[in-house]
Design a protein around this motif. Structure first.
Motif, PDB file in Angstrom:
ATOM      1  N   PHE A 725       0.861  -1.188   0.000  1.00 19.04           N
ATOM      2  CA  PHE A 725       0.000   0.000   0.000  1.00 19.04           C
ATOM      3  C   PHE A 725       0.896   1.237   0.000  1.00 19.04           C
ATOM      4  N   LEU A 734       3.306   0.679   3.111  1.00 21.52           N
ATOM      5  CA  LEU A 734       2.818  -0.164   4.198  1.00 21.52           C
ATOM      6  C   LEU A 734       2.209  -1.431   3.588  1.00 21.52           C
ATOM      7  N   LEU A 736      -1.230  -3.785   3.335  1.00 19.37           N
ATOM      8  CA  LEU A 736      -2.668  -3.948   3.569  1.00 19.37           C
ATOM      9  C   LEU A 736      -2.957  -5.437   3.565  1.00 19.37           C
ATOM     10  N   LEU A 791      -4.142  -1.736   7.788  1.00 22.57           N
ATOM     11  CA  LEU A 791      -2.962  -1.111   7.194  1.00 22.57           C
ATOM     12  C   LEU A 791      -1.872  -1.132   8.253  1.00 22.57           C
ATOM     13  N   ILE A 832      -6.443   8.347   2.395  1.00 26.10           N
ATOM     14  CA  ILE A 832      -6.303   6.949   2.835  1.00 26.10           C
ATOM     15  C   ILE A 832      -7.677   6.315   3.015  1.00 26.10           C
ATOM     16  N   LEU A 836      -9.105   2.928   1.152  1.00 27.06           N
ATOM     17  CA  LEU A 836      -9.504   1.740   1.914  1.00 27.06           C
ATOM     18  C   LEU A 836     -10.957   1.367   1.626  1.00 27.06           C
TER      19      LEU A 836
END
Length: 898
Positions: A725, A734, A736, A791, A832, A836
């Protein structure tokens, strides 16, 4: 289909009986009388051969009734049922109870069943049965069955595959004052099954406890999902028939022969958080104990009695059930000393002597209810002329009225005891006829608590991250199947274990005696010689193993002797050669068995126990359903006798329990990733303080009809949803991924970093912390019904920092799912949340979910803006003035996720 149209089945406002009859002793006649007896709604009778029955008009067909019944009861011969179901569906009826038999397992019966289901499907008409006694809903005064009695109204739901058990339980329960929210004869479960009923009853406010009489489970994954949800909200107690049924399945492994069907059911019930009992008396005793709503903090029992003998009987039964007798604290002892006569027992059980008046009970109960060393109080009474049992019961009820811990009672005897039991029943205090029954009631509380703890327990992180070499394992299996080999042993089996990071011994394959002797020379130490044959699974049974061969000449002699033994004991077996392995000398190691086998109902199961050549004689094993984590693996180990030895004793150090548990987790992963593995044995697995080593292993292969994940009764962790991510503005990348139970500590840490305003937006209330039970509920999700994507930063679950969570929870019909999202304040304003939401919407669409809904506070303008940009429609939320309901209707669903 799950609970769609269950409102018509379980809360009908009108009923029709197809096959009504004036013959009082016929099934149709009894059904007619029962339906007309008390039900207040419209009841339509259908029979083309009668104009009226018992003074009521009768229609010639369902379409001639003049109204559309919510529920139809069909009591006609099996061949007529499909056409009747089609007619009911055409007029708008949405639920039917099919009483008749004649369906069953014959070719003709299966064809009739399918025709019935085909007739119902276009109309979404639900069918209970066929071959059932019917349905009883005391809250509606509805007896849509041919049972001989009307049940009392109460808080217990009873579901049974056996009609005879339904009527027997009804006959047993009514004089005992036991009432029901529903009694459901499940029959052959062609449509409505246990999973559907559990989904409905989990949220039924009239049901406080659910009792099941099970002969077989259908749709194991649906059953497990529904049972786990139901068991989180109320006690689910099950009795399973056919415990000792023999199976005719041919098996090639110790695991296959030891993992009997009943043991697998036991593992499934335990994993679902249900309590299993073994008799009808115990079933209702457990319902009384658990249905009171009291839960225990621990497993220590204090006993108060006016008779030493009955106290000893209770203590003996407690020991037989592996229960714990509480050790009274010095403070409690002192308080009892001050109020009891000098001749009291001065310990637990607390014997207050046969002349004890009612007041002495009350004086002793006070200290025992506050004793820090006990968790439950059992009060016993045997009749005496000095103190009437009824007066003692009344005083006990008064003394425990405000007790915070559970209190159980057993008043021995008949006349006076019967009156006392009525007082206890009115006060909702569980009462038993004997001390032994009372102790078993206590153990129901203990076992139920343990099962519930497993549902809510946060597992430790995996002690090491293990990488699997899945392509190598898959290639080895594909090669064996292509060659026509369904049994893999020796180096080939070791290669598959190594691909899953399970330590194994090194083997050398030898086609001849000379090659075997040369292998010993190369190894340079004592070796084990083993036969290689695709036709021999248990080598030691036919003399196919020789140990401690110290020289090449020893090996050469052993080869000749082994050939002779094997040819004599297993004539016709193909001998492909030998394997030579170094002897493993680990003096303090324990021999264990770990295995997999495939159950026809629940799919792959994992076995753990004492290993070695006497494995089936010792029979020390336990079974669990995959997928496993470290906590579940430890719990599996703890159910065996050898587990105590593994913890060390005398001069024998403890084995590496984490290494054993991790091997079980790896074995669970094999069950998920390699669907062609029908059975697997590691026997022995040596385990000591240094770790584990698989000395011998075998796999039986069978081409799988379904992918690995779909074979499991519990949907495993969907690793395919993991993805990098990228963060905005060059903020790194990061991960996910789906949430894991091990994430619970980091979820709590993330909550602690959220601002009070963000917490209120997410939970609709100011919370200082998320309570442990809720954290467990949010991380231990059922991937079959829910999905939560987190996350996270680098590191394993339990250590990786959580920055955001988005989740959906679907209804049992997969029709609608509710979403929730939380993003840490430090990431707010960077898009973000939108990204998501897009991820979870795509997941929902792939699962075939039809709509996503959510509740958003009016002041949460950022979330409302995200929803509108993503196509959600907004409307006022009927239950709260300060919130909006947002709904996204998804396009035509894509393929269902596996």
């Amino acid at each position: 289909m799950t609970i769609r149209n269950f409102d018509k089945l379980m809360k009908p406002a009108s009923v029709a009986l197809i096959g009504a009859s004036p013959k009082r002793d016929s099934v149709g006649g009894v059904l007619t009388r029962n339906l007309l007896h008390q039900f207040k709604g419209p009841v339509g009778l259908v029979n083309p051969r009668h104009a009226d029955i018992f003074g009521r008009p009768v229609a010639a067909s369902a379409s001639a009734l003049g109204f559309v019944p919510d529920l139809a009861v069909v009591a006609t011969p099996a061949p007529t049922v499909p056409a009747i179901i089609a007619e009911l569906g055409a007029i708008g009826c949405k639920a039917a109870v099919v009483i008749g038999n004649g369906f069953g397992s014959s070719a003709e019966g299966r064809a009739l069943t399918q025709a019935m289901l085909d007739a119902a499907r276009p109309h979404l008409l639900r069918i209970l049965g066929p071959n059932c006694v019917g349905l009883m809903l005391p809250g509606l005064s509805l007896n849509a069955s041919f049972a001989h009695l009307d049940p009392l109204r109460g808080p217990i739901a009873f579901l049974s595959q056996s009609g005879a058990i339904i009527t027997s339980v009804l006959d047993w329960a009514k004089p005992r004052g036991i009432g029901f929210s529903c009694m459901v004869s499940m029959g052959e479960m062609a449509d409505v099954d246990f999973g559907d009923m559990l989904d409905h009853l989990a949220s039924d406010p009239e049901t406080r406890a659910i009792l099941l009489y099970v002969e077989a489970v259908t749709h194991a994954r649906k059953f497990m999902s529904a049972a786990r949800i139901a068991a989180r909200s109320k006690p689910v107690i099950v009795i399973k028939a056919g415990r000792f049924a023999e199976t005719a399945k041919a098996v090639a492994s110790h695991t296959g022969s030891m993992a009997g069907a009943d043991a697998v059911y036991d593992a499934a019930f335990r994993r679902a958080g249900m309590l299993r009992v073994f008799s009808l008396d115990e079933l209702f005793a457990a319902a009384e104990t658990l249905g009171s709503g009291r839960r225990i903090a621990g497993d220590r029992l204090a006993i108060l009695t006016n008779g030493g003998g009955i106290g000893i009987l209770a203590t003996d039964e407690l020991a037989a059930q592996n229960g714990k007798l509480a050790e009274l604290s010095p403070g409690t002892q002192a308080m009892l000393e001050a109020v009891l006569p000098p001749s009291w027992s001065h310990g637990n059980p607390v014997d207050i002597i046969g002349d004890a008046p009612p007041e002495r009970y009350a004086q002793a109960i006070g200290p025992l209810l506050t004793d820090p060393g006990s968790d439950v109080l059992l009060v016993l009474n045997c009749p005496t002329a000095v103190a009437p049992s009824v007066k003692s019961a009344a005083r006990v009820i008064e003394a425990v009225k405000k007790a915070e811990r559970p209190v159980l009672v057993s008043w021995i005897g008949e006349q006076d005891a019967r009156d006392a039991r009525q007082l206890f029943a009115a006060a909702h205090i569980p009462s038993y006829e004997t001390p032994e029954q009372a102790v078993r009631g206590f153990m129901h509380l203990v076992r139920y608590r343990r099962n519930q703890d497993m549902l809510m327990q946060t597992p430790p992180s995996v002690p090491e991250q293990f990488a699997t070499d899945l392509p190598t394992a898959q290639a080895a299996i594909a090669s064996a199947l292509e060659a026509g080999h369904n049994l893999i042993q020796g180096p080939e089996a070791q290669a598959i274990l190594k691909a899953f990071a399970i330590p194994t011994v090194e083997s050398i394959v030898a086609a001849t005696g000379a090659e075997a002797a040369d292998a010993q020379r190369r190894i340079g130490q004592p070796v084990a010689l083993k036969i290689r044959s695709p036709d021999i699974s248990h080598k030691s049974d036919v003399g196919g193993v020789s140990l401690n061969l110290e020289s090449p000449s020893d090996v050469a002699v052993a080869v000749l002797a082994m050939r002779e033994r094997v040819e004599r004991l297993s004539p016709g077996a193909r001998i492909e050669g030998f394997t030579v392995e170094p002897m493993i000398h680990r003096a303090t190691a324990h021999e264990l068995i770990l295995g997999l086998t495939d159950d026809p109902t629940f799919g792959p199961v994992v076995l753990f126990g004492s290993g070695g050549t006497s494995v089936e004689v010792v029979a020390d094993r336990a079974i669990a359903l995959p997928p496993l984590n470290m906590a579940l693996a430890r719990e599996l180990m703890a159910r065996t006798r050898i587990f105590r030895l593994l913890q060390g004793y005398r001069d024998r150090p403890a084995a590496d329990l984490d290494a054993i548990a991790l091997t079980l987790v790896k074995l669970s992963q094999i069950a998920i990733d390699l669907p062609d593995v029908a059975e697997l044995d590691i026997n022995p697995l040596l385990a000591d303080a240094k770790g584990v080593l698989a000395v011998d292993s075998r796999l039986r292969l069978k081409p799988a009809a379904r992918p690995g994940s779909s074979r499991l009764a519990i949907r495993p962790y969907p690793r395919r949803l993991e993805e990098p991510f990228p963060m905005p503005d060059g903020g790194g990348t990061l991960l996910l991924r789906p949430i894991l139970p091990e994430d619970e500590p980091q979820l709590a840490a993330a909550f602690a970093r959220m601002s009070p305003e963000s917490v209120r937006m997410r939970f609709f209330a100011p919370l200082k912390e998320v309570p442990p039970y809720l954290r467990a509920r949010l991380t231990q999700i059922d991937y079959e019904r829910e999905m939560a994507l987190v996350l996270v930063g680098p590191g394993p679950a339990g250590q990786a920092e959580i920055f955001a969570v988005v989740r959906i929870s679907a209804d049992p019909d997969n029709d609608s799912a509710e979403f929730a999202i939380a993003v840490l304040d430090q990431l707010a304003g960077h898009g973000i949340g939108t990204r998501l939401m897009e991820k979870i919407i795509a997941y929902a669409r792939g699962r075939g979910i039809r709509r996503i809904v959510g509740i958003v506070l009016n002041e949460n303008l950022a979330m409302i803006d995200i929803c509108r940009r993503l196509g959600f429609r907004t409307e006022l939320e009927s239950d709260r003035a300060d919130a909006l309901r947002v709904t996204l209707d998804l396009a035509a669903p894509g393929p269902a996720a596996s």
